[in-house]
Design a protein around this motif. Structure first.
Motif, PDB file in Angstrom:
ATOM      1  N   ARG A  37       0.829  -1.213   0.000  1.00 43.77           N
ATOM      2  CA  ARG A  37       0.000   0.000   0.000  1.00 43.77           C
ATOM      3  C   ARG A  37       0.858   1.256   0.000  1.00 43.77           C
ATOM      4  NH1 ARG A  37      -4.492  -2.101   4.376  1.00 43.77           N
ATOM      5  NH2 ARG A  37      -5.572  -3.501   2.929  1.00 43.77           N
ATOM      6  N   TRP A  40       2.310   1.555  -3.615  1.00 50.81           N
ATOM      7  CA  TRP A  40       1.291   1.946  -4.598  1.00 50.81           C
ATOM      8  C   TRP A  40       0.910   3.409  -4.420  1.00 50.81           C
ATOM      9  CZ3 TRP A  40      -1.134  -3.262  -3.359  1.00 50.81           C
ATOM     10  CH2 TRP A  40      -0.891  -4.181  -4.389  1.00 50.81           C
ATOM     11  N   THR A  41       0.718   3.812  -3.164  1.00 50.49           N
ATOM     12  CA  THR A  41       0.286   5.186  -2.889  1.00 50.49           C
ATOM     13  C   THR A  41       1.355   6.190  -3.294  1.00 50.49           C
ATOM     14  OG1 THR A  41      -1.159   4.437  -1.106  1.00 50.49           O
ATOM     15  CG2 THR A  41      -0.518   6.753  -1.078  1.00 50.49           C
ATOM     16  N   GLU A  46      -3.733   7.912  -6.763  1.00 49.95           N
ATOM     17  CA  GLU A  46      -4.941   7.376  -6.142  1.00 49.95           C
ATOM     18  C   GLU A  46      -5.202   5.912  -6.498  1.00 49.95           C
ATOM     19  OE1 GLU A  46      -8.268  10.047  -6.526  1.00 49.95           O
ATOM     20  OE2 GLU A  46      -7.168  11.657  -5.542  1.00 49.95           O
ATOM     21  N   PRO A  47      -4.233   5.043  -6.194  1.00 48.81           N
ATOM     22  CA  PRO A  47      -4.416   3.626  -6.509  1.00 48.81           C
ATOM     23  C   PRO A  47      -5.496   2.991  -5.647  1.00 48.81           C
ATOM     24  CG  PRO A  47      -2.555   3.904  -5.070  1.00 48.81           C
ATOM     25  CD  PRO A  47      -3.007   5.297  -5.457  1.00 48.81           C
ATOM     26  N   LEU A  49      -6.614   0.269  -3.154  1.00 44.75           N
ATOM     27  CA  LEU A  49      -5.941  -0.530  -2.131  1.00 44.75           C
ATOM     28  C   LEU A  49      -6.918  -1.611  -1.662  1.00 44.75           C
ATOM     29  CD1 LEU A  49      -4.413   2.413  -0.049  1.00 44.75           C
ATOM     30  CD2 LEU A  49      -3.356   1.150  -1.945  1.00 44.75           C
ATOM     31  N   GLY A  98      -4.320   6.849  -1.268  1.00 45.63           N
ATOM     32  CA  GLY A  98      -4.747   5.612  -1.905  1.00 45.63           C
ATOM     33  C   GLY A  98      -6.213   5.422  -1.564  1.00 45.63           C
ATOM     34  N   HIS A 100      -8.744   2.936  -0.357  1.00 44.96           N
ATOM     35  CA  HIS A 100      -8.984   1.640   0.259  1.00 44.96           C
ATOM     36  C   HIS A 100     -10.400   1.197  -0.079  1.00 44.96           C
ATOM     37  CE1 HIS A 100      -9.512  -1.476   3.260  1.00 44.96           C
ATOM     38  NE2 HIS A 100      -8.198  -1.475   3.429  1.00 44.96           N
ATOM     39  N   TYR A 108      -0.766   8.063   2.785  1.00 46.63           N
ATOM     40  CA  TYR A 108       0.413   7.265   3.151  1.00 46.63           C
ATOM     41  C   TYR A 108       0.674   7.437   4.642  1.00 46.63           C
ATOM     42  CZ  TYR A 108       5.506   6.230   3.309  1.00 46.63           C
ATOM     43  OH  TYR A 108       6.750   5.760   3.613  1.00 46.63           O
TER      44      TYR A 108
END
Length: 136
Positions: A37, A40-41, A46-47, A49, A98, A100, A108
Motif C-alpha cells: 500500500r 502503490w500510494t 490514487e491507486p 488498495l 490511496g 482503500h 500514506y
C-alpha cells in the motif's frame, strides 16, 4: 518477546485467540500488505488498495508452523525497509492518497500510523499469550 518462550509460542490462550506465533505471523502479513500500500500510494495516483481476510491468511499461510526466528527476521527486514522509505519521504509524499476498497481515501501517513497502532495492540496480545492469559 518471542525468543526463549518454548511451547508457549504455539499455545493459544483460548480457542478463539491466536498464539504468539500466529500473532507474529499476522503482524508480518500486515507489514507485507502495508508495504504494498505504501508503494502503490507513493508511485501511482490514487491507486485502489484492496483489503485482505486476516483469518484466511492465518489459516492458509500456516503461521503456527513457522520458525519463530525466521519469521522475526523477515518482519525486521521488511520493517527496516519501510522505515527507510518513510525517512526518504516528503510531506507531499506523506499526503498522497490511496483508495482503500473498504475504508475509502487513506494517505500514506495514515496507513503508516495505523500500522504503528496495530503493532501496539498485537504486541500486548502476544505478551498475554506468552503469560497464558487471554486478551491484551
Amino acid at each position: 518477546l518471542f525468543r526463549g518462550a518454548g511451547d508457549r509460542l504455539r499455545a493459544r490462550p483460548a480457542p478463539s485467540e491466536w498464539s504468539v506465533l500466529e500473532t507474529a505471523g499476522h503482524m508480518l502479513d500486515a507489514e507485507v500488505v502495508a508495504s504494498a500500500r505504501y508503494r502503490w500510494t507513493l508511485a501511482e495516483d490514487e491507486p485502489r488498495l484492496i483489503g485482505y481476510d486476516q483469518e484466511l491468511w492465518m489459516g492458509r499461510l500456516r503461521h503456527d508452523r513457522e520458525d519463530p526466528d525466521e519469521l522475526l527476521a523477515t518482519f525486521e527486514a521488511l520493517r527496516k525497509a519501510n522505515l527507510g522509505l518513510w525517512s526518504r519521504s516528503s510531506a507531499e509524499d506523506r499526503a498522497r492518497i490511496g483508495l482503500h476498497e473498504e475504508r475509502g481515501p487513506e494517505s500514506y501517513e495514515l496507513v503508516f500510523r495505523l500500522i504503528a497502532g496495530h503493532d501496539r495492540n498485537h504486541l500486548a496480545q502476544a505478551r498475554a499469550a506468552v503469560e497464558g492469559r487471554s486478551g491484551p
